[in-house]
Design a protein around this motif. Structure first.
Motif, PDB file in Angstrom:
ATOM      1  N   THR A  92      18.035 -11.461  16.773  1.00  0.00           N
ATOM      2  CA  THR A  92      18.164 -10.082  17.366  1.00  0.00           C
ATOM      3  C   THR A  92      18.242 -10.122  18.969  1.00  0.00           C
ATOM      4  O   THR A  92      17.796 -10.795  19.521  1.00  0.00           O
ATOM      5  N   TRP A 135      22.322  -9.704  10.531  1.00  0.00           N
ATOM      6  CA  TRP A 135      21.373  -9.863   9.377  1.00  0.00           C
ATOM      7  C   TRP A 135      22.333  -9.890   8.247  1.00  0.00           C
ATOM      8  O   TRP A 135      23.637  -9.836   8.442  1.00  0.00           O
ATOM      9  N   PRO A 193      18.006 -14.145  10.476  1.00  0.00           N
ATOM     10  CA  PRO A 193      18.224 -13.122  11.566  1.00  0.00           C
ATOM     11  C   PRO A 193      17.888 -13.474  12.810  1.00  0.00           C
ATOM     12  O   PRO A 193      17.376 -14.609  13.156  1.00  0.00           O
ATOM     13  N   LEU A 238      18.892  -2.786  20.571  1.00  0.00           N
ATOM     14  CA  LEU A 238      18.742  -4.171  19.673  1.00  0.00           C
ATOM     15  C   LEU A 238      20.088  -4.114  18.823  1.00  0.00           C
ATOM     16  O   LEU A 238      20.599  -3.521  18.279  1.00  0.00           O
ATOM     17  N   ASN A 269      20.794  -6.333  15.838  1.00  0.00           N
ATOM     18  CA  ASN A 269      20.291  -7.274  14.909  1.00  0.00           C
ATOM     19  C   ASN A 269      21.368  -7.747  13.753  1.00  0.00           C
ATOM     20  O   ASN A 269      22.160  -7.186  13.068  1.00  0.00           O
ATOM     21  N   GLU A 307      12.118  -9.013   7.469  1.00  0.00           N
ATOM     22  CA  GLU A 307      12.226  -8.286   8.696  1.00  0.00           C
ATOM     23  C   GLU A 307      12.528  -6.716   8.480  1.00  0.00           C
ATOM     24  O   GLU A 307      12.125  -6.036   9.509  1.00  0.00           O
ATOM     25  N   GLY A 319      23.446  -3.104  13.938  1.00  0.00           N
ATOM     26  CA  GLY A 319      23.424  -3.940  12.852  1.00  0.00           C
ATOM     27  C   GLY A 319      24.822  -5.064  13.079  1.00  0.00           C
ATOM     28  O   GLY A 319      25.732  -4.145  13.163  1.00  0.00           O
ATOM     29  N   CYS A 364      15.672 -12.014   6.549  1.00  0.00           N
ATOM     30  CA  CYS A 364      16.114 -10.639   6.970  1.00  0.00           C
ATOM     31  C   CYS A 364      15.410  -9.401   5.978  1.00  0.00           C
ATOM     32  O   CYS A 364      15.203  -8.285   6.528  1.00  0.00           O
ATOM     33  N   TYR A 371      19.576   1.251  11.204  1.00  0.00           N
ATOM     34  CA  TYR A 371      20.867   1.112  12.036  1.00  0.00           C
ATOM     35  C   TYR A 371      21.393   2.340  12.279  1.00  0.00           C
ATOM     36  O   TYR A 371      21.930   3.119  11.693  1.00  0.00           O
ATOM     37  N   LEU A 407      12.079 -10.712  13.441  1.00  0.00           N
ATOM     38  CA  LEU A 407      11.354  -9.737  14.694  1.00  0.00           C
ATOM     39  C   LEU A 407      10.225  -8.904  13.788  1.00  0.00           C
ATOM     40  O   LEU A 407      10.465  -8.381  12.914  1.00  0.00           O
ATOM     41  N   ILE A 430      18.858   0.633  17.074  1.00  0.00           N
ATOM     42  CA  ILE A 430      19.099  -0.719  16.547  1.00  0.00           C
ATOM     43  C   ILE A 430      20.451  -0.544  16.023  1.00  0.00           C
ATOM     44  O   ILE A 430      20.956   0.248  15.095  1.00  0.00           O
ATOM     45  N   LEU A 464      12.037  -3.460  11.094  1.00  0.00           N
ATOM     46  CA  LEU A 464      13.208  -2.708  11.693  1.00  0.00           C
ATOM     47  C   LEU A 464      13.172  -1.256  11.374  1.00  0.00           C
ATOM     48  O   LEU A 464      13.337  -0.293  12.375  1.00  0.00           O
TER      49      LEU A 464
END
Lengths: 175, 190
Positions: B147, B77, B145, B73, B75, B87, B103, B84, B124, B164, B101, B91
């Motif tokens: 994604t 942010w 955000p 992913l 993301n 979220e 960032g 964010c 992240y 998300l 993930i 995450l």
């Protein structure tokens, strides 16, 4: 002050933000292309505003990007392509004809056709002759024929009015 | 009788239009349809090339190769983004399950962003510091955000705009059929 009063009024009318006034345009052509494009491109964040209207940060970014693309010598079409490659055809206020936008292009044409048809039907022929509901009524058909000018108008208007009132009464009784 | 029936045509048109708006309204209400949710123009395309610094270390450069190689992913942010914050917990949860993930810290202040991660946890693998929003622009980011789901070949497979959560993961990302299980093993190894 480099701006005449007139130019300032024009800028205010277009809703252009202050930073646009401060841009150093290389030429007046570039300036007019810039303003044409920020009015033509749509802000992806605030859906019903163009780049010049919108105060969203993304609109400001896109205006800056647009300016530097113009500065780098991109053509108008190249700039449109640059924007659609990233944000999709959504950013164009003039959507291209694709299978997704087909309805958008055809519906107004269809509505125009239908309304034209309705107007044509309403004004084209006298009602008495076309409305099937009245066709069974022999005497009313005669009135229709009189209206259509098939027979010379022999009755005076008030006499005709009386005749119609009578017909309506008998028509009521029929039901 | 025919003429009588014809009188109902406007009502019929009204009913059809009302039905269209009502279904639309219902779909918006249930979150099934969001008119502000634009389809990404980047779907099916590679992650655009970029050359930016890491959030945690301004001296270290990140490029597309650093994030491509497994399903992951990306993301978008920022600390100014309230959604964010909402979220972030999810995450963290995904990261603890081994989902990679990355960032994209979007138009933010470095110090504030670092502090945010220290306080709320860091889900992240690495963070790209996009101060000017240049990578954001190339990706077609129009808010935070957002994604992006990137497959092992670096192709963008899906873009989610907004928060998300488990529902989005279950209904939108899992059906893509990417091999998160492999990623999980890698996550355990890291």
């Amino acid at each position: 002050m480099g701006f005449s009063l007139n130019a300032n009024a024009q800028v205010a009318a277009q809703g252009v933000s202050k930073s646009d006034e401060l841009r150093a345009f290389g030429s007046t052509t570039m300036r007019s292309r810039y303003y044409a494009l920020i009015n033509e491109l749509r802000c992806p964040k605030c859906q019903n505003q163009n780049l010049s209207d919108s105060d969203a940060p993304i609109a400001e970014d896109l205006r800056n990007e647009l300016f530097s693309l113009l500065d780098e010598g991109y053509s108008d079409q190249e700039i449109r392509d640059f924007m659609t490659a990233r944000y999709g055809t959504f950013v164009l206020y003039q959507p291209p004809l694709t299978r997704f936008t087909l309805a958008l292009w055809l519906v107004p044409l269809g509505l125009l056709l239908i309304s034209g048809l309705i107007i044509w039907r309403m004004t084209g022929k006298p009602r008495g002759l076309t409305d099937p509901n009245f066709e069974h009524h022999a005497s009313l058909q005669k009135v229709g024929a009189v209206n259509a000018g098939i027979e010379p108008i022999s009755m005076k208007v008030d006499a005709l009015d009386r005749h119609i009132a009578e017909l309506e009464r008998t028509h009521e009784h029929d039901k | 009788m025919n003429a009588r029936l014809r009188l109902f045509i406007p009502l019929l048109i009204f009913a059809v239009v009302a039905l269209v708006f009502l279904t639309l309204e219902k779909r918006i209400g249930s979150g099934e349809y969001d008119p502000s949710n634009l389809p990404s123009a980047m779907l099916g395309q590679s992650v655009p090339a970029f050359n930016l610094s890491r959030l945690m270390d301004a001296e270290q450069v990140v490029d597309a190769e650093d994030i491509v190689g497994q399903a992951a992913l990306l993301n978008v942010w920022a600390t100014w983004c309230i959604a964010c914050r909402a979220e972030h917990a999810y995450l963290n949860e995904l990261a603890s399950q081994g989902v990679p993930i990355f960032g994209l810290n979007y138009k933010d202040e470095r110090a504030a962003a670092v502090q945010w991660l220290q306080r709320l946890g860091n889900p992240y693998r690495l963070n790209i510091f996009d101060f000017k929003g240049s990578l954001g622009l190339d990706l077609g980011v129009y808010g935070a955000p957002e994604t992006y789901v990137i497959d092992a070949q670096g192709i963008i497979r899906y873009r989610h705009v907004g928060i998300l959560d488990a529902k989005v993961w279950r209904e939108k990302i899992e059906p893509l059929g990417l091999q998160w299980a492999v990623a999980q093993a890698q996550g355990a190894a890291l």
